[in-house]
Design a protein around this motif. Sequence first.
Motif: not given
Length: 400
Positions: A316-324, A131-133, A137-139, A344-348
């Motif tokens: 949008q941030t979430r989607t961009a990270i998932l795409s990445l 989830p921290r991924d 983008i934000e960090g 996959l840690d707790d992401v689904v």
Amino acid sequence: MYIEYLSLVNFRNYARLELTLPQGPVLLHGANAQGKTSLLEAIYYLATCNSPYTVSDWQMINWQAEQDIIPFARLSADVVTSRSPLERVEITLVQDRNGSDQHTRKDIRLNGVPKRVMDLVGQINVVLFLPRDLSLIEGSPAERRRYMDATLCQTDRAYCESLDTYEKLLPQRNALLRRIGEGQSGLEELAFWDVQLAEHGARLIAGRQRLLRELESIAQHSHLDLTGRREMLEISYQPSFTPTLDGDGQMSFNVRGLDLHRQMEPEEIAPQFLQALEIGREEHVERGMTLLGPHRDELRFQINQRDVGLYGSRGQTRTAILSLKLAELEWMRDCIGEWPILLLDDVVAELDADRRVYLLDRIDGATQSILTTTDPGVFSASFLQKAAVWQVAEGRISTG
Ligand SMILES: Nc1ncnc2c1ncn2[C@@H]1O[C@H](COP(=O)(O)OP(=O)(O)O)[C@@H](O)[C@H]1O
Ligand SMILES: [Mg+2]
């Protein structure tokens, strides 16, 4: 590739774990603070000799073991890859107490033979979803550089060696800059360091450019799929020093994206980097630090030409990270010629229904994927049927 057998001694809250793992999906479920993340961390550590969570290795040694005369943790995995039927990767962390100084010694073995960290590159390949991924983008820029390095280091030993060297050279050059500033050393002494910094730095720049070009082209497809073809994702590399493509000696120090239409080779970049270091010498001495190079690189994400970090919504941030991350997975598969192990840690549970289906569909063919959740209810019945569903409680795993 997949891990067939995992053994942990004194790792986090696992005093002792002996676990045979199947191929295909494994779902670890359990309440908070039971050891789900720690298990993924152990596998990630065996792959990279780094923790995604902690900087000091001694934090991973089980607290109870601290009473022991020589506190240690041992991690071991038997891994099956397309190149080799079975390989044992073992890491022992031993706590050295030197007065109040806490230091951890690492002993790395491949099939019982002592090795260096570098030798681990490519033994176990993993892609970790957290989830921290989102903080990519934000960090801070440092997190994005760490991401590029961690990804490249898993597959490219030469990159890893250059990174290691660069990280040793940089503080030495900086110390020299300060000595020059204090009049204890001469400017000419920089020449030796600059040549080496340029050589290794150029390899980092070329490696990062290649990685981001390749990730971008893959990520764009997922991102179009995930947004009903409405959003064009761009990932641009912004080296702190921008080499020119034609090598006409024209240097630009503006922070702007490097032209990605052509891949540059380290041999083209190094002389330009060296020249930039030479031009910058006086200013570097004045500030007491090296003001350009890969340690100051950036990478930016844009959607429809707007910066996601500045203007993107949470979704949008979430989607961009998932795409990445999905792009990283494809990229690594191309590099190593087989599926890496997915963690996959707790992401689904964090994803909405559409993205959840998309993600699980894209990882469906993985040789081995290990997922964690507090709530197995978010997974479809068909997924649960396919997966090994195991419960984690207090550092124990019930496979029944
Ligand atoms: N070095 C350690 N020794 C023993 N326990 C630890 C150590 N480091 C962390 N823990 C504990 O291990 C437990 C499991 O953590 P974690 O794997 O993050 O749980 P989960 O992902 O299931 O929520 C937590 O209670 C944590 O405080
Ligand atoms: Mg957790």
